[in-house]
Design an enzyme around this catalytic site. Sequence first.
Site, PDB file in Angstrom:
ATOM      1  N   PRO A 254       0.834  -1.215   0.000  1.00  0.00           N
ATOM      2  CA  PRO A 254       0.000   0.000   0.000  1.00  0.00           C
ATOM      3  C   PRO A 254       0.864   1.259   0.000  1.00  0.00           C
ATOM      4  O   PRO A 254       1.915   1.322   0.636  1.00  0.00           O
ATOM      5  CB  PRO A 254      -0.811  -0.122   1.298  1.00  0.00           C
ATOM      6  CG  PRO A 254      -0.762  -1.566   1.657  1.00  0.00           C
ATOM      7  CD  PRO A 254       0.541  -2.081   1.163  1.00  0.00           C
ATOM      8  N   GLY A 255       0.398   2.276  -0.729  1.00  0.00           N
ATOM      9  CA  GLY A 255       1.060   3.572  -0.724  1.00  0.00           C
ATOM     10  C   GLY A 255       2.232   3.703  -1.663  1.00  0.00           C
ATOM     11  O   GLY A 255       2.962   4.703  -1.595  1.00  0.00           O
ATOM     12  N   THR A 256       2.455   2.736  -2.545  1.00  0.00           N
ATOM     13  CA  THR A 256       3.606   2.806  -3.442  1.00  0.00           C
ATOM     14  C   THR A 256       3.298   3.507  -4.759  1.00  0.00           C
ATOM     15  O   THR A 256       4.197   3.646  -5.596  1.00  0.00           O
ATOM     16  CB  THR A 256       4.132   1.394  -3.732  1.00  0.00           C
ATOM     17  OG1 THR A 256       3.051   0.562  -4.164  1.00  0.00           O
ATOM     18  CG2 THR A 256       4.740   0.787  -2.486  1.00  0.00           C
ATOM     19  N   GLY A 257       2.074   3.945  -4.987  1.00  0.00           N
ATOM     20  CA  GLY A 257       1.769   4.744  -6.179  1.00  0.00           C
ATOM     21  C   GLY A 257       1.147   3.978  -7.315  1.00  0.00           C
ATOM     22  O   GLY A 257       1.314   4.368  -8.482  1.00  0.00           O
ATOM     23  N   LYS A 258       0.407   2.908  -7.037  1.00  0.00           N
ATOM     24  CA  LYS A 258      -0.210   2.138  -8.118  1.00  0.00           C
ATOM     25  C   LYS A 258      -1.293   2.948  -8.825  1.00  0.00           C
ATOM     26  O   LYS A 258      -1.351   2.983 -10.056  1.00  0.00           O
ATOM     27  CB  LYS A 258      -0.788   0.830  -7.551  1.00  0.00           C
ATOM     28  CG  LYS A 258       0.253  -0.073  -6.894  1.00  0.00           C
ATOM     29  CD  LYS A 258      -0.344  -1.375  -6.418  1.00  0.00           C
ATOM     30  CE  LYS A 258      -1.262  -1.176  -5.229  1.00  0.00           C
ATOM     31  NZ  LYS A 258      -0.534  -0.713  -4.018  1.00  0.00           N
ATOM     32  N   GLU A 475      17.013   2.834  27.538  1.00  0.00           N
ATOM     33  CA  GLU A 475      17.377   3.265  26.187  1.00  0.00           C
ATOM     34  C   GLU A 475      18.882   3.266  25.985  1.00  0.00           C
ATOM     35  O   GLU A 475      19.374   2.964  24.888  1.00  0.00           O
ATOM     36  CB  GLU A 475      16.802   4.658  25.915  1.00  0.00           C
ATOM     37  CG  GLU A 475      15.284   4.745  26.013  1.00  0.00           C
ATOM     38  CD  GLU A 475      14.579   3.779  25.086  1.00  0.00           C
ATOM     39  OE1 GLU A 475      15.148   3.420  24.031  1.00  0.00           O
ATOM     40  OE2 GLU A 475      13.458   3.357  25.414  1.00  0.00           O
ATOM     41  N   ASP A 551       9.881  -4.743  22.860  1.00  0.00           N
ATOM     42  CA  ASP A 551      11.161  -5.344  22.486  1.00  0.00           C
ATOM     43  C   ASP A 551      11.057  -6.858  22.446  1.00  0.00           C
ATOM     44  O   ASP A 551      11.549  -7.507  21.511  1.00  0.00           O
ATOM     45  CB  ASP A 551      12.246  -4.921  23.482  1.00  0.00           C
ATOM     46  CG  ASP A 551      12.410  -3.413  23.542  1.00  0.00           C
ATOM     47  OD1 ASP A 551      12.144  -2.770  22.517  1.00  0.00           O
ATOM     48  OD2 ASP A 551      12.790  -2.891  24.604  1.00  0.00           O
TER      49      ASP A 551
END
Length: 669
Positions: A254-258, A475, A551
């Site tokens: 999704p969102g790759t420009g098809k 962290e 984690d």
Amino acid sequence: MEEKKKQTPKRGPQAPWPWQSLIWYLPLMFLLLWLWQDVWTSLAVQTIPYSQFKDHLARGEVRECVITEDAIEGRIVPKAPASKTTGEAQAARAGKQGERAASEDQPTKTAGRETGAAQHPPGPVRPFVFRTVRVEDPKLVEQLEAAGVKFTGVRPGLMSQVMLAWVLPLGLMMLLWFFVFRRIGTAGQAVMNIGKSKARLVADKDTGVTFDDVAGCDEAKVELAEVVDFLKSPDRYAKLGAKIPKGLLLVGPPGTGKTLLARAIAGEAKVPFFSISGSDFVEMFVGVGAARVRDLFEQAKRHAPCIVFIDEIDAIGRQRGVHVGAVNDEREQTLNQLLVEMDGFEPNTGVILVAATNRPEVLDRALLRPGRFDRQVVVDVPDLEGRRAILEIHARNKPLAPDVDLSQIARATPGFSGADLANIMNEAALLAARRGSKTIAQQDLEEAVEKVVAGPERRSRRLDEEEKRRVAYHEVGHALVAAWSPHADPVHKISIVPRGRGALGYTLQLPEEQQYLLTRAELLDRIKGLLGGRAAEEIVFGDVSTGAQNDLERATALARQMVCTYGMSDAVGLMHCAGARPQFLPEADGSHQYDCSEETARQIDKEVQRILTEAYNGAKQILQTHRDLIERVAERLIQQETIDQATFHELIGRAPPAGRRAASVAMET
């Protein structure tokens, strides 16, 4: 001139006139007619009894009237009670006493007359128009003349009576009737047009999108350029006997420009573009989807050459099988009709079907065979150069500061799709506007990347000193284990500012180059870095907290992939033990379905446990060796709340390793 002619759309069959509704309409019409003649008239004219009319006439308050055969209408001006002198009042009282004595023999007849003649009705004194029903009164004319009333007799006119009493109300009824049934007819036409296609036609042949507006998928553009060339000059291919593919299937995450690529094809070829979603074919009525498919291809042939784009074709193109239920029957009938229509194409008709999906593994094989969808074009996430080109496209209309380096942002966003990069540029513009700046700085872009990866900052979430220290050491444990692991990604930033829904802190590791394969050593170092936060808590505090939930989840999923999918376990061997997974969509819960026996599943669990234990012991060994650095970096982190890459490596006295590829974020939840 012929191209500018517009085709007149064909109207569907009109619904029959519902004459049965007259049974309900006629009573409603007579009810409204009665309201018009009686109720509405009573609002403008005051209806009074005939006796009250005679009382007003006796007091001289009737100024004018019109006498008809059955009614009297006119205007009454009530007299205000006048003030009297003392003598006049005494005379009036004496006269009343005499009248009272004279009327003792006839109390019933004179009481009402005296009351009506001597008393004024209560309420405000103002003129009004009256109407009363006429009764037989031979002395009425004499009384009107004696009172000086201007009166006249009227014979009702036939036309005026018919117009006001019948034509006007009936006209209003007819207008209401036509309005209601026209709406009913429109609804009937909508029902008759349920089988019409819902495809949206871009009227202008120029869609406003070309290949220059698409970046990050150069190989896909090369595949599609041939289709564009055919639509521009089909005769050149027809002379050589070449057949253009009837269908192109764009597959990718999704969102790759098809969808953007499909619009770019129509924009480059300057042809009409039909756009529709796969879910628009399916309705609750069986057979509607097939009818819409037929109508769609009929419209496409009339506008040929053109492009028909079906987004999310997996909604109707799933594999067929034995199902129970009307919904599955409807979907399969729609798919069958689509297969027939694609096979029914004549060569070089100029109608090209372009479809997009992120679930190619669920599509029916008959749909993917040559002659239907001849080509499958993979539109994957962009690489480093592709990400930089996409950022440049979305930065065209945005004022950038001189210090902006889009190449650095592209290196910091591996695995991001075109939609993600567009979101980063938009978030950076919003952050710059929030600061009151007129340009977008590099700091805004970096903050936007962190916001997309880890979520927005939540400084309102206050942590006490003990929790803040624990998060800081957690962290720092991630960062130090990553710094002393030869195959880990470089640490870009450490922060203990809460972000997103549950992250109290995060350690951001970014790569320096693109990588498509991961070795066993790199995966083990990644698991070791994920467990570094929990190891630091155990070393410093002697106890662990719930902050390592995310984690542990990610480390367990990665270890299970090594054993079940990648064959990186000596105990299990080279067997692929995981079930089928989506090609471009991740699992909803990150779980795996075993495709093995129960004994092998137990071996998998033991091997996953062994990998996690060894990685955890390795992380503890690194942190115990550099115990002094934990305190040094943690104290600085508690003071500043955020440490960048340069400060971190300055504190540990070690240069960042080069050549790391895959980004990761370790968060405490």
